[in-house]
Scaffold this motif. Structure first.
Motif, PDB file in Angstrom:
ATOM      1  N   THR A  50       0.834  -1.207   0.000  1.00  0.00           N
ATOM      2  CA  THR A  50       0.000   0.000   0.000  1.00  0.00           C
ATOM      3  C   THR A  50       0.865   1.252   0.000  1.00  0.00           C
ATOM      4  N   ALA A  51       1.883   1.261   0.849  1.00  0.00           N
ATOM      5  CA  ALA A  51       2.775   2.427   0.913  1.00  0.00           C
ATOM      6  C   ALA A  51       3.444   2.667  -0.438  1.00  0.00           C
ATOM      7  N   ARG A  52       3.761   1.584  -1.128  1.00  0.00           N
ATOM      8  CA  ARG A  52       4.433   1.732  -2.422  1.00  0.00           C
ATOM      9  C   ARG A  52       3.457   2.154  -3.515  1.00  0.00           C
ATOM     10  N   GLU A  64      -3.525   3.724  -8.417  1.00  0.00           N
ATOM     11  CA  GLU A  64      -3.326   3.700  -6.973  1.00  0.00           C
ATOM     12  C   GLU A  64      -4.147   2.554  -6.382  1.00  0.00           C
ATOM     13  N   THR A  65      -3.511   1.808  -5.470  1.00  0.00           N
ATOM     14  CA  THR A  65      -4.150   0.598  -4.962  1.00  0.00           C
ATOM     15  C   THR A  65      -3.948   0.469  -3.460  1.00  0.00           C
ATOM     16  N   LEU A  66      -5.026   0.122  -2.773  1.00  0.00           N
ATOM     17  CA  LEU A  66      -4.989  -0.133  -1.335  1.00  0.00           C
ATOM     18  C   LEU A  66      -5.014  -1.652  -1.133  1.00  0.00           C
ATOM     19  N   PHE A  67      -4.011  -2.172  -0.447  1.00  0.00           N
ATOM     20  CA  PHE A  67      -3.916  -3.609  -0.185  1.00  0.00           C
ATOM     21  C   PHE A  67      -4.421  -3.901   1.229  1.00  0.00           C
ATOM     22  N   VAL A  68      -5.223  -4.944   1.358  1.00  0.00           N
ATOM     23  CA  VAL A  68      -5.829  -5.297   2.638  1.00  0.00           C
ATOM     24  C   VAL A  68      -5.620  -6.779   2.907  1.00  0.00           C
ATOM     25  N   ALA A  69      -5.138  -7.109   4.103  1.00  0.00           N
ATOM     26  CA  ALA A  69      -4.995  -8.507   4.525  1.00  0.00           C
ATOM     27  C   ALA A  69      -6.288  -8.941   5.206  1.00  0.00           C
ATOM     28  N   GLN A  70      -6.878 -10.030   4.725  1.00  0.00           N
ATOM     29  CA  GLN A  70      -8.123 -10.540   5.279  1.00  0.00           C
ATOM     30  C   GLN A  70      -7.879 -11.860   6.008  1.00  0.00           C
TER      31      GLN A  70
END
Length: 330
Positions: A50-52, A64-70
């Motif tokens: 996400t930071a990258r 732009e992309t938000l990564f989420v761990a589920q």
């Protein structure tokens, strides 16, 4: 007047569309239970990516992309979520990924090979069978008749436990099985409501580190049994839990499998390439190394170890550019 209203509505609609176009895309990563290793590792990967993908070093040409761990039930559940497009990636045991790709075991009902592809091999997972010392369980055979949690349906742990039981000529019916994630078993073990629990995970696992008020041991897996299993299941292999990983526990032979980061084959090549490149960036690797003890073992040098399914074409291109695979994709 009507023209002004129409013009105003058009302007508002344009602004709303522009606003939504600037909202980052969502990229979901299936992990595991809260007390295992999949979740904290997946969370660190999601944080770093996400930071990258939202920062000044964002991959060129990628939204732009938000990564989420589920959280999830584990490897089998993560494959199923990928197939149903409920997630975009998942942490999956190499043996489970292979079963999906070849329509074996829990995936034998698929009409065609599961469209799962690898981004990278991350680290080896180890079978850890934790038992109370007062249960007097020193060998795998002595699990017979004991109340043991085998993890829940959909977990890679349960899939490997069934292989181990078969190798010892036992079945789940020979135990008093309970099917719970480790986060729901620790307190039960300490209250003597369970005599043991199993988890296929990297080390150290938080669930085991939490066992501070009970004497416990880890049941060894006979290396000859592990070798025999490897002959039938090549992505499961003999390994060890090093001495000192858990306080008071010496080196323990066990069975291992690599944890893979897996995506659907429909993921666009450019996104898969950017995902792979970013995973191995200094920014993400530094976060992994400092964020979890298992993170230090996640390196580019071992990114192709134990792969059981084909690489995604975008990931393949990344490794080919670094001379780690041939330039011509097989």
């Amino acid at each position: 007047m009507m023209k002004r209203i129409v013009a105003s509505l058009f302007f508002i609609s344009f602004c709303v569309c522009l606003s939504f176009s600037q909202v980052p895309g969502l990229f979901r990563i299936g992990t595991g239970g809260l007390q295992g290793v999949y979740y904290p590792i997946g969370k660190l990967i999601a944080q770093g990516l996400t930071a990258r993908f939202l920062g000044p070093d964002k991959p060129a040409g990628i939204p732009e992309t938000l990564f989420v761990a589920q959280t999830s039930g584990g490897s089998i559940s993560n494959v199923q979520s990928l197939l149903s497009k409920e997630t975009e990636a998942g942490l999956v045991q190499a043996d489970v990924a292979y079963w999906a790709y070849t329509r074996q075991g829990p995936f034998e009902g698929l009409a065609e090979p599961a469209p799962v592809r690898a981004i990278a091999s991350l680290y080896p997972e180890k079978m850890q069978i934790v038992v109370r010392k007062d249960a007097r369980i020193e060998t795998f055979d002595q699990l017979k008749g004991k109340t043991i949690s085998l993890d829940e349906a959909g977990s890679g742990t349960l899939a490997v436990l069934r292989i181990l039981l078969e190798a010892h000529r036992l079945s789940e019916k020979d135990l008093k099985p309970v099917y719970l994630k480790p986060e729901f078993t620790v307190d039960r073990l300490m209250r003597n409501e369970l005599q043991g629990f199993c988890m296929m995970a990297g080390v150290p696992a938080l669930a085991i580190e939490r066992l501070t008020s009970v004497d416990y041991s880890i049941v060894p897996i006979d290396p000859t049994v592990a070798e025999r299993i490897q002959g039938q299941h090549p992505y499961l292999f003999p390994g060890v839990i090093p001495a000192g990983v858990y306080q008071g526990i010496g080196q323990t032979p066990t069975i291992e499998v690599y944890a893979l980061l897996v995506v659907h084959q429909d993921l666009p090549d450019e996104m898969a390439y950017a995902l792979t490149e970013s995973l191995w960036s200094k920014q993400v690797l530094s976060l992994l190394e400092t964020g979890h003890a298992q993170g230090a073992s996640i390196t580019l040098d071992t990114a192709l170890d134990g792969l059981s399914i084909p690489l995604h074409p975008g990931a393949y291109r990344f490794y080919a550019e670094r001379g780690m695979v041939s330039k011509q994709e097989p």
